[in-house]
Design an enzyme around this catalytic site. Structure first.
Site, PDB file in Angstrom:
ATOM      1  N   CYS A  90     149.676  25.376  46.929  1.00  0.00           N
ATOM      2  CA  CYS A  90     148.799  25.715  48.059  1.00  0.00           C
ATOM      3  C   CYS A  90     148.983  27.179  48.447  1.00  0.00           C
ATOM      4  CB  CYS A  90     149.053  24.756  49.220  1.00  0.00           C
ATOM      5  SG  CYS A  90     147.736  24.787  50.446  1.00  0.00           S
ATOM      6  N   HIS A 207     148.899  19.055  46.906  1.00  0.00           N
ATOM      7  CA  HIS A 207     150.309  18.971  47.305  1.00  0.00           C
ATOM      8  C   HIS A 207     151.030  17.818  46.627  1.00  0.00           C
ATOM      9  CE1 HIS A 207     150.394  21.916  50.612  1.00  0.00           C
ATOM     10  NE2 HIS A 207     149.125  21.590  50.805  1.00  0.00           N
ATOM     11  N   GLU A 209     154.129  17.331  46.496  1.00  0.00           N
ATOM     12  CA  GLU A 209     155.300  16.907  47.285  1.00  0.00           C
ATOM     13  C   GLU A 209     154.919  15.917  48.386  1.00  0.00           C
ATOM     14  OE1 GLU A 209     153.670  19.629  47.680  1.00  0.00           O
ATOM     15  OE2 GLU A 209     153.702  20.317  49.779  1.00  0.00           O
TER      16      GLU A 209
END
Ligand SMILES: Nc1ncnc2c1ncn2[C@@H]1O[C@H](COP(=O)(O)OP(=O)(O)O)[C@@H](O)[C@H]1O
Ligand SMILES: [Mg+2]
Lengths: 243, 750, 88, 88
Positions: A90, A207, A209
């Protein structure tokens, strides 16, 4: 977890996904992980460098533009040039573009609004260490959360990028097909993630994560981070990918 | 002190000037007596801010006393920057809700953004790391030419909330959005934030220890927002335009670094007290901090970092520039704080010290510009028991208007789903980052948001609710209903409520009918809080929400937090986010309806949105039956029996079933024992649950034991909703409903 | 707009009002300083728009642009605007 | 920067490059049309920065501003910039 690599997460003022990445690398994947303050000039022996999401310096100019000039970025550049792994997620991806470590640039999303939704991604390469847990053509679901993720470059540059196989992820529909309705931010050629010619630097807008644990209802991102911390790679990686 | 405290160019202080500052003759007289002289201009400004409704709660205090504020979990009740409750495993949660209605109406983007900024600071000054936000919004008519300004407000508010929270990196995980013409001249923007920390790390805003330094940190002070607190305490009129320069501009980046730096400073061990500068800026932070510590303060205004050198003491004390904090440290240890802040690129500077004489003494260019006793100004602010009486037309409002049964129930359903009020809110919440911090198990779009609490087996649930139409028709009932709905929404995910905050949005309390609404709503809320044993730990009152005499619907927004002790009792890991949401997702599951269905149409969406009728008695709220239902839901959740749960709210059973089906595009087939009209009844205390066939008996028998009516009304599956009722059937492809529902809001906002 | 409308091009500059916080300007100052520009005293960060329009006369064009600024391009509560003509 | 540096003020205009889509410009055109401006032909939406700096000479000032633009204020892949002098 197997012995992997030492991980460093760069913290810029305004980073806000640093702890989320730390949680997955340090706790879920149980890797040695540390935070690297943006004013440092050394990477402290870290082999995987993650530039996390957030709004570095407020992103008041272009996303990532100010962070790209941070003191630590010189070290990150040397690390990347030596074949070391650098993963930009990002805002981290935006920094890699602004720093010229990856080609292209970002504009504001097509409808000029922040977008926080789950998207589908097609894996375009499975020969990168980051994608070793995926198969080519596989469709993943991942959250995006950004206002400037509308990837662009000149047509020639994009052609080059495709030819050298540097497009790693594309926005697709749930069946894996390109569709303008699936490319919400308006990126050229539905590009969601690109890598360097050598494959050691990867940037992507979604994302991983945030979708690395079943508890959160989606584990699709775990393999990417697990791949990133796999031992080995390094030199072999460069050879295997061939650039 | 003598009149030497007046500076060149300052207006002379007299009763007329005091009245322009919103002080009554008595208040001004009291101030003069307190000081024993005519106040200086700076002092007048300070007193007017402290006496404003926003800071002093002078019209609401007497009613707020009815709220229960204690439980075995409450660590800090109302009075701190945010309330704090114990959530187990050594953790506490700090949360609060605040309004930013007036600023958002004047400048929607900055108004809403700074509302988020303010509430986040309230939470992290407690030492808690913010992990979630909610926003409760009310707008006016957005249709047609007349709605153009309102659409601009919707757009600006949503962007403002999003840009601020997204940048700071706090997920907005839920909220509510309503539309009603009573908000045409006065929108509501209520922002909630929740933070967590280890119990022993909680901080409070106290100035203590004579001689200890007071540090100023964060942004410089500018002219923005001067008199915000006073503005929030006045009705709108045509002159509000002229107040425009008072709008504050938010800087979420500075907020983010201030957040990190403050938490780090608080962990360093040298900080004794922290307070943000919110409404009334430096004035309220210094006075309130000193009052809590029973101390005094001495501030040298020449040391306050300014954006423009020309600011006067009056302006410095009243500026509402954002992203500023005050720290009190141990003497000689201020260097630690200064160096932590500077690492984050922030300036911190000693501007004064704590004293022990209970006075606030401010100097500027060698002169004392204010010297006032702290305690009497903060705690001795006037308290009013305003005259209250029911509205003259109450009986007419409550007259029962029997609704017509729909000829075409499916058409009526589509009609409701196609309104912005009941339509999908994704257009709003997709502009909010709802997954940052990677805790979100259930985000916006469900009854309650669910966040895991890293490092513990538990989770937190959050919801915000109120039905302004119910409150307008019967404020006491409406107040009860808001609390009951919040408890029920938490119960749908198996969470036990642990605390509540609220934002009471009303018109002018000087109007006896509004004072009555306020009193009645609070009574109803307080009754329900007692019945459910939910303490009110913080809150905010926003009065004077009216324009040219037209008040908003009474809107006592409730935000409630619940705890799920053992998340894994509820289901298996990979399925939790689906089974804690409120959608059908597993074909073959049975659909059960819990709670007794009576016909309740007063203030219902059916009447209001389809027929333009807002009348009758709102649905009755049987607190005992609600409590039984919620206990049953929590038990069924903890036993892992349920694969989904959705409470019945606006639009009744058929809307709830449609929402369940639209969530994952999976339909149902079944039948309901009632006429076409009852499909839309808003009878309270009901919920739909789904369970695998093997679990149906468990649910039904527990329901019976708990005295909760329960019936099996169908099965999940297919791509249609097919519901038989007495005299007909509602039959529609889920996709068709979904199209109407998802388009409603984007179409309306253009 | 009449059929014999002529083309005009205006440049509209929109800046935060002097007394209003300009977080973007501050951030850029900080960044320039960090990357070694030591002579920078002050940055104001704003927007610029190039507006090409057709109007019957320069008065009409300038009135139209003024209205655009007030209604859409600038937010008078926090911003000031100025108009220059590239093609008048 | 020498002690006898003099003050300069530059205006930097940054616009999306001609071949790059300008979504903001398009959005403003649409909005202007919706609120009834019918003469608008084209809007370009960009950024403007007012840079006040001290430099020994105008050559030095203009070199500094040029470097700022290339290093930070504009991204050459998507943007073009131009510099004008308000105080030279
Ligand atoms: N302004 C908003 N911000 C975030 N989420 C919102 C907002 N408005 C509505 N939502 C979400 O949309 C869903 C529907 O809202 P609502 O109908 O008020 O739910 P309920 O009746 O269960 O309280 C909820 O999940 C809520 O969190
Ligand atoms: Mg609900």
């Amino acid at each position: 977890m197997d012995p992997g690599v030492k991980c460093g997460i760069v913290v810029f003022p305004g980073s806000n996904c640093d702890h989320d990445v730390y949680h997955v690398l340090g706790h879920v994947l149980e890797q040695e992980t540390l935070f690297l303050w943006h004013q440092k000039t050394s990477l402290e022996g870290c082999e995987l460098i993650v530039l996390p999401g957030g709004f570095s310096y407020g992103d008041y100019l272009r996303a990532g533009s100010m962070a790209a000039h941070s003191p630590i970025m010189a070290a990150v550049r040397r690390h990347a040039e030596a074949g070391g792994r650098v993963l930009g997620i990002c805002n981290g991806f935006q920094m890699l573009l602004e720093a010229g470590l990856l080609p292209g640039a970002m504009r504001r999303n097509r409808d000029l609004r922040f977008l926080s939704v789950d998207v589908h991604l097609r894996v375009e390469r499975d020969d990168l260490v980051y994608c070793s847990g995926y198969r080519r053509g596989e469709v993943l679901r991942m959250p995006i959360a950004h206002a400037e993720g509308n990837y662009v470059d000149t047509d020639e540059a994009l052609d080059d990028l495709e030819r050298s196989g540097q497009v790693v992820f594309r926005y697709v529909d749930s069946e894996g097909n390109l569709a303008s309705g699936a490319n919400l931010n308006g990126s050229k050629r539905s590009i969601a993630g690109v890598c360097s010619a050598e494959g050691n630097v990867l940037g992507l807008m979604p994302h991983p994560e945030r979708c690395a644990e079943d508890l959160l209802g989606n584990g699709d991102g775990l393999a990417l981070l697990a791949g990133a911390v796999q031992a080995g790679g390094g030199a072999e990686l460069t050879a295997a990918v061939g650039g | 002190m003598t009149a030497s405290g007046s500076l060149a160019g300052e207006p002379a202080v007299d009763a007329g000037l005091a009245s322009e500052h919103g002080l009554t003759t008595e208040e001004y007289g009291g101030l003069r007596d307190l000081l024993g002289r005519v106040p200086t201009y700076t002092e007048l400004g300070i007193a007017s801010a402290l006496y404003s409704e926003h800071c002093s709660y002078k019209s609401s205090k007497i009613h707020l006393r009815r709220f229960p504020t204690r439980s075995r979990r409450v660590v800090h009740g109302p009075g701190e920057n945010a309330g704090v409750v114990d959530i187990g495993h050594g953790w506490v949660a700090a949360f609060k809700m605040e309004s930013h209605n007036h600023p958002s109406f004047i400048e929607p983007y900055q108004g809403a953004a700074t509302g988020v900024g303010g509430i986040l600071r309230d939470v992290f000054t407690m030492g808690a790391r913010p992990i979630a936000c909610l926003d409760s919004l009310r707008f006016g008519d957005i249709d047609g030419e007349r709605g153009a300004r309102m659409r601009h407000l919707v757009d600006g508010v949503v962007r403002g909330i999003g840009d601020y929270g997204n940048c700071v990196g706090i997920p907005t995980v839920g909220g509510e959005t309503g539309f009603h013409s009573s908000y045409n001249g006065n929108i509501l923007v209520n922002a909630f934030a929740l933070g967590v920390c280890r119990r022993e790390r909680i901080f409070t805003a106290v100035a203590s220890g004579a001689g200890n330094p007071i540090l100023y940190a964060g942004s410089r002070t500018g002219r923005d927002g001067i008199h915000g607190a006073t503005m929030a305490s006045e009705a709108f009129d045509s002159e509000s335009e002229a107040k425009r320069p008072t709008v504050q501009v938010g800087d979420p980046f500075t907020e983010k670094v201030l957040l990190e730096a403050s938490l780090e400073a608080m962990r360093s061990g040298v900080v004794l007290g922290v307070q943000d500068m919110g409404a009334a800026g430096l004035t309220s932070s210094c006075f309130e901090m000193a009052a809590r510590g029973g101390a005094g303060v001495e501030i040298d205004l020449d040391l306050v970092p300014l954006r423009e050198a020309s600011l006067t003491p009056y302006e410095i004390m009243l500026s509402e520039s954002q992203e500023r904090m005050v720290f009190v440290t141990q003497r000689g240890q201020e260097g630690t704080v200064v160096s932590i802040l500077s690492r984050w690129g922030l300036q911190a500077r000693t501007i004064g010290r704590v004293t022990d004489d209970g006075r606030a003494r401010l100097t500027f260019r060698g002169r004392t510009v204010a010297d006032m006793p702290v305690e009497p100004l903060v705690d001795g602010a006037p308290v009013y028991d305003r005259p209250a009486r029911p509205p003259a037309d109450l009986a007419r409002r409550q007259e029962d208007v029997r609704p017509e049964a729909p000829d075409d129930p499916l058409g009526a359903l589509k009609g409701l789903l196609g309104t912005p009020e009941l339509g999908d809110k994704e257009w709003i919440f997709r502009q909010y980052d709802s997954t940052v911090r990677s805790n979100t198990i259930v985000g916006p779009g469900s009854d309650a948001a669910v966040l895991r609490l890293k490092g513990t087996p538990s989770a937190l649930a959050l919801t915000s609710d109120v039905n302004p139409s119910y409150c307008w028709l019967d404020p006491r009932l409406g107040g009860r209903q808001a609390v009951a709905e919040a408890v029920r929404n938490l119960a749908t995910v198996g969470a036990e409520p642990v605390g509540m905050t609220n934002c009471l949005n009303f018109g002018s309390p000087e109007n006896p009918e509004i004072a009555w609404q306020l009193r009645e709503c609070i009574s109803g809320m307080a009754d329900a809080c007692r019945a459910f044993d939910v303490p009110v730990i913080s809150g905010n009152v926003s009065l004077y929400n009216e324009t040219e005499g037209e008040a908003v619907r009474p809107t006592p927004t409730v935000a409630m937090v619940g705890v799920i002790d053992e998340l894994m009792e509820l289901g298996v890991e990979g399925e939790l986010n689906r089974l804690l949401g409120c959608g059908f997702w597993r074909a073959g599951d049975r659909v059960l309806l819990l709670g007794r269905s009576g016909d309740e149409f007063g203030g219902s969406a059916y009447q209001r949105l389809l027929y333009g009728v807002e009348a009758g008695r709102p649905p009755s709220v049987d607190l005992g039956a609600e409590a039984a239902l919620c206990a049953l839901l929590r038990r069924a959740r903890r036993s892992g029996w349920l694969s989904g749960c959705h409470d019945l709210a606006e639009g009744g059973l058929i809307v709830a079933l449609a929402e369940c089906a639209m969530a994952w595009g999976l339909g149902m087939r079944g039948s309901f024992d009632g006429g076409p009209l009852s499909l839309f009844s808003e009878g309270q205390g009901r919920a739909i649950v789904t369970a695998s066939p093997a679990r149906v008996d468990d649910v039904l028998s527990s329901a019976e034991a708990a005295g909760v009516a329960a019936s099996d009304i169908g099965e999940v599956g297919g791509d249609r909703i097919l519901l038989g009722f007495d005299g007909g059937v509602v039959d529609s492809p889920v996709d068709e409903l979904r199209a109407v529902w998802t388009e409603a809001l984007p179409r309306a906002v253009g | 707009m009449t059929p014999d409308a002529k083309p005009f091009v205006a440049r509209v500059l929109v800046y935060p009002r002097a007394e209003v916080l300009d977080p973007q300007g501050r951030a850029i100052e900080g960044a320039l300083e960090r990357i070694g520009f030591d002579g920078v005293q002050r940055i104001r960060a704003g927007k610029s728009f190039e507006v090409a329009l057709r109007a019957a006369s320069s008065t009409e064009a300038s009135e139209a642009v003024d209205r655009m600024c007030r209604q859409l391009l600038a937010n008078p509560i926090v911003e000031d605007y100025s108009v220059e003509w590239i093609r008048a």
